[in-house]
Design a protein around this motif. Structure first.
Motif, PDB file in Angstrom:
ATOM      1  N   UNK A   1     -10.740  67.711  52.488  1.00  0.00           N
ATOM      2  CA  UNK A   1     -11.061  69.126  52.718  1.00  0.00           C
ATOM      3  C   UNK A   1     -10.991  69.646  54.096  1.00  0.00           C
ATOM      4  N   UNK A   2     -11.496  68.642  55.083  1.00  0.00           N
ATOM      5  CA  UNK A   2     -11.531  69.047  56.444  1.00  0.00           C
ATOM      6  C   UNK A   2     -10.224  68.598  57.028  1.00  0.00           C
ATOM      7  N   UNK A   3      -9.382  68.308  56.290  1.00  0.00           N
ATOM      8  CA  UNK A   3      -7.921  67.992  56.804  1.00  0.00           C
ATOM      9  C   UNK A   3      -7.050  68.405  56.146  1.00  0.00           C
ATOM     10  N   UNK A   4      -7.010  69.644  55.618  1.00  0.00           N
ATOM     11  CA  UNK A   4      -6.073  70.249  54.867  1.00  0.00           C
ATOM     12  C   UNK A   4      -4.546  70.287  55.170  1.00  0.00           C
ATOM     13  N   UNK A   5      -3.644  69.849  54.432  1.00  0.00           N
ATOM     14  CA  UNK A   5      -2.303  69.759  54.875  1.00  0.00           C
ATOM     15  C   UNK A   5      -2.200  68.720  55.677  1.00  0.00           C
ATOM     16  N   UNK A   6      -1.079  68.640  56.524  1.00  0.00           N
ATOM     17  CA  UNK A   6      -0.787  67.964  57.714  1.00  0.00           C
ATOM     18  C   UNK A   6      -1.777  67.925  58.694  1.00  0.00           C
ATOM     19  N   UNK A   7      -2.064  66.883  59.422  1.00  0.00           N
ATOM     20  CA  UNK A   7      -2.947  66.585  60.503  1.00  0.00           C
ATOM     21  C   UNK A   7      -2.212  67.723  61.801  1.00  0.00           C
ATOM     22  N   UNK A   8      -3.363  68.556  61.973  1.00  0.00           N
ATOM     23  CA  UNK A   8      -2.943  69.655  62.991  1.00  0.00           C
ATOM     24  C   UNK A   8      -3.100  69.102  64.250  1.00  0.00           C
ATOM     25  N   UNK A   9      -2.191  68.732  65.335  1.00  0.00           N
ATOM     26  CA  UNK A   9      -2.232  68.092  66.470  1.00  0.00           C
ATOM     27  C   UNK A   9      -2.579  68.804  67.570  1.00  0.00           C
TER      28      UNK A   9
ATOM     29  N   UNK B   1     -12.515  72.032  66.077  1.00  0.00           N
ATOM     30  CA  UNK B   1     -13.249  70.963  65.310  1.00  0.00           C
ATOM     31  C   UNK B   1     -14.315  70.526  65.995  1.00  0.00           C
ATOM     32  N   UNK B   2     -14.266  70.051  67.321  1.00  0.00           N
ATOM     33  CA  UNK B   2     -15.288  69.281  68.031  1.00  0.00           C
ATOM     34  C   UNK B   2     -16.424  70.271  68.213  1.00  0.00           C
ATOM     35  N   UNK B   3     -16.204  71.554  68.263  1.00  0.00           N
ATOM     36  CA  UNK B   3     -17.192  72.701  68.564  1.00  0.00           C
ATOM     37  C   UNK B   3     -17.971  72.693  67.330  1.00  0.00           C
ATOM     38  N   UNK B   4     -17.505  72.716  65.992  1.00  0.00           N
ATOM     39  CA  UNK B   4     -18.081  72.673  64.918  1.00  0.00           C
ATOM     40  C   UNK B   4     -18.798  71.612  64.544  1.00  0.00           C
TER      41      UNK B   4
ATOM     42  N   UNK C   1      -5.887  72.978  70.508  1.00  0.00           N
ATOM     43  CA  UNK C   1      -6.923  74.187  70.127  1.00  0.00           C
ATOM     44  C   UNK C   1      -7.531  73.750  68.916  1.00  0.00           C
ATOM     45  N   UNK C   2      -6.981  73.240  67.787  1.00  0.00           N
ATOM     46  CA  UNK C   2      -7.615  73.119  66.646  1.00  0.00           C
ATOM     47  C   UNK C   2      -8.663  71.964  66.755  1.00  0.00           C
ATOM     48  N   UNK C   3      -8.166  71.010  67.715  1.00  0.00           N
ATOM     49  CA  UNK C   3      -9.270  69.752  67.793  1.00  0.00           C
ATOM     50  C   UNK C   3     -10.406  70.123  68.521  1.00  0.00           C
ATOM     51  N   UNK C   4     -10.164  71.122  69.577  1.00  0.00           N
ATOM     52  CA  UNK C   4     -11.505  71.632  70.288  1.00  0.00           C
ATOM     53  C   UNK C   4     -12.278  72.381  69.469  1.00  0.00           C
TER      54      UNK C   4
ATOM     55  N   UNK D   1     -21.484  83.082  63.602  1.00  0.00           N
ATOM     56  CA  UNK D   1     -20.390  83.995  63.148  1.00  0.00           C
ATOM     57  C   UNK D   1     -19.199  83.912  63.971  1.00  0.00           C
ATOM     58  N   UNK D   2     -19.206  83.753  65.250  1.00  0.00           N
ATOM     59  CA  UNK D   2     -18.182  83.795  66.170  1.00  0.00           C
ATOM     60  C   UNK D   2     -17.428  82.436  65.930  1.00  0.00           C
ATOM     61  N   UNK D   3     -18.310  81.395  65.953  1.00  0.00           N
ATOM     62  CA  UNK D   3     -17.740  79.959  65.702  1.00  0.00           C
ATOM     63  C   UNK D   3     -17.081  79.901  64.458  1.00  0.00           C
ATOM     64  N   UNK D   4     -17.708  80.438  63.519  1.00  0.00           N
ATOM     65  CA  UNK D   4     -17.181  80.272  61.989  1.00  0.00           C
ATOM     66  C   UNK D   4     -15.987  81.090  61.918  1.00  0.00           C
ATOM     67  N   UNK D   5     -15.587  82.059  62.916  1.00  0.00           N
ATOM     68  CA  UNK D   5     -14.509  82.909  62.834  1.00  0.00           C
ATOM     69  C   UNK D   5     -13.496  81.965  63.531  1.00  0.00           C
ATOM     70  N   UNK D   6     -13.645  81.104  64.515  1.00  0.00           N
ATOM     71  CA  UNK D   6     -12.630  80.387  65.135  1.00  0.00           C
ATOM     72  C   UNK D   6     -12.615  79.255  64.197  1.00  0.00           C
ATOM     73  N   UNK D   7     -13.407  78.654  63.484  1.00  0.00           N
ATOM     74  CA  UNK D   7     -13.345  77.825  62.313  1.00  0.00           C
ATOM     75  C   UNK D   7     -12.252  78.068  61.306  1.00  0.00           C
ATOM     76  N   UNK D   8     -12.379  79.438  60.893  1.00  0.00           N
ATOM     77  CA  UNK D   8     -11.415  80.322  59.831  1.00  0.00           C
ATOM     78  C   UNK D   8     -10.169  79.948  60.471  1.00  0.00           C
ATOM     79  N   UNK D   9     -10.025  80.331  61.769  1.00  0.00           N
ATOM     80  CA  UNK D   9      -8.606  80.408  62.277  1.00  0.00           C
ATOM     81  C   UNK D   9      -7.947  78.908  62.155  1.00  0.00           C
ATOM     82  N   UNK D  10      -8.638  77.834  62.656  1.00  0.00           N
ATOM     83  CA  UNK D  10      -8.233  76.602  62.446  1.00  0.00           C
ATOM     84  C   UNK D  10      -7.872  76.222  61.099  1.00  0.00           C
ATOM     85  N   UNK D  11      -8.571  76.596  59.957  1.00  0.00           N
ATOM     86  CA  UNK D  11      -8.404  76.402  58.766  1.00  0.00           C
ATOM     87  C   UNK D  11      -7.226  77.123  57.977  1.00  0.00           C
TER      88      UNK D  11
END
Length: 182
Positions: A14-22, A30-33, A25-28, A162-172
């Motif tokens: 679930x945490x790596x849906x689809x192809x690995x995003x390289x 994920x590290x924040x989460x 920004x997305x890695x950052x 909520x702000x960090x969950x917003x960013x995680x939604x952007x990554x997802x």
């Protein structure tokens, strides 16, 4: 049911849906989460220790009261600060039957529409939480208890969550878009 979208991307967790995003920004994000999840875990552990302390002190005939209030604040903080990690790992409640049934691109599109709704909700809650935090800070709002701690740090954990969950939604959503494009 969890929000596992493995129907949309059966080859992945679930945490790596689809192809690995390289993307860095997305890695950052994920590290924040991951970092916030560790902070949430520490808050939960501190709350447990605080409640045990409170029980021990009460057995000795002493009652303070601040311990209970602080443990509630710590659990509140852990709930919201841990939210992006729960989203990243598929820990949020979701309806998986339709994406599973549809599978592939169609299933990913259903997941994408759910993620867009989640993003809108988190954007709204994050904005409102930032406003509540700023107001509590500006007015030096305090709890109504005898201890009377400042409320802006408690409200800030809601805003941060909520702000960090917003960013995680952007990554997802970025990951789901990669799946949809395939």
């Amino acid at each position: 049911m969890s929000s596992d979208t493995s129907a949309a991307a059966p080859q992945s967790e679930p945490h790596s849906r689809g192809p690995q995003a390289s993307s860095s920004f997305l890695r950052t994000i994920d590290r924040m989460s991951d970092t916030l999840a560790m902070v949430a875990a520490v808050a939960i552990a501190a709350s447990v220790l605080l409640i045990n302390y409170m029980v021990l002190v009460r057995l000795m005939g002493v009652s303070a009261g601040w311990e209970f209030e602080l443990s509630i604040y710590l659990l509140f903080a852990a709930t919201f600060i841990g939210s992006p990690y729960a989203l990243k790992t598929g820990g949020h409640i979701g309806l998986d039957l339709l994406p599973w049934y549809l599978g592939g691109r169609s299933g990913a599109l259903v997941c994408l529409s759910g993620a867009l709704i989640g993003l809108a909700v988190c954007l709204f809650l994050g904005w409102e939480a930032l406003g509540m935090t700023a107001k509590a800070f500006a007015t030096s709002e305090r709890s109504g208890s005898w201890w009377g701690p400042l409320q802006w740090p408690v409200k800030a954990t809601f805003a941060i969550g909520m702000v960090s969950t917003t960013f995680q939604y952007i990554a997802e959503i970025a990951r789901l878009l990669q799946t949809v494009r395939q």
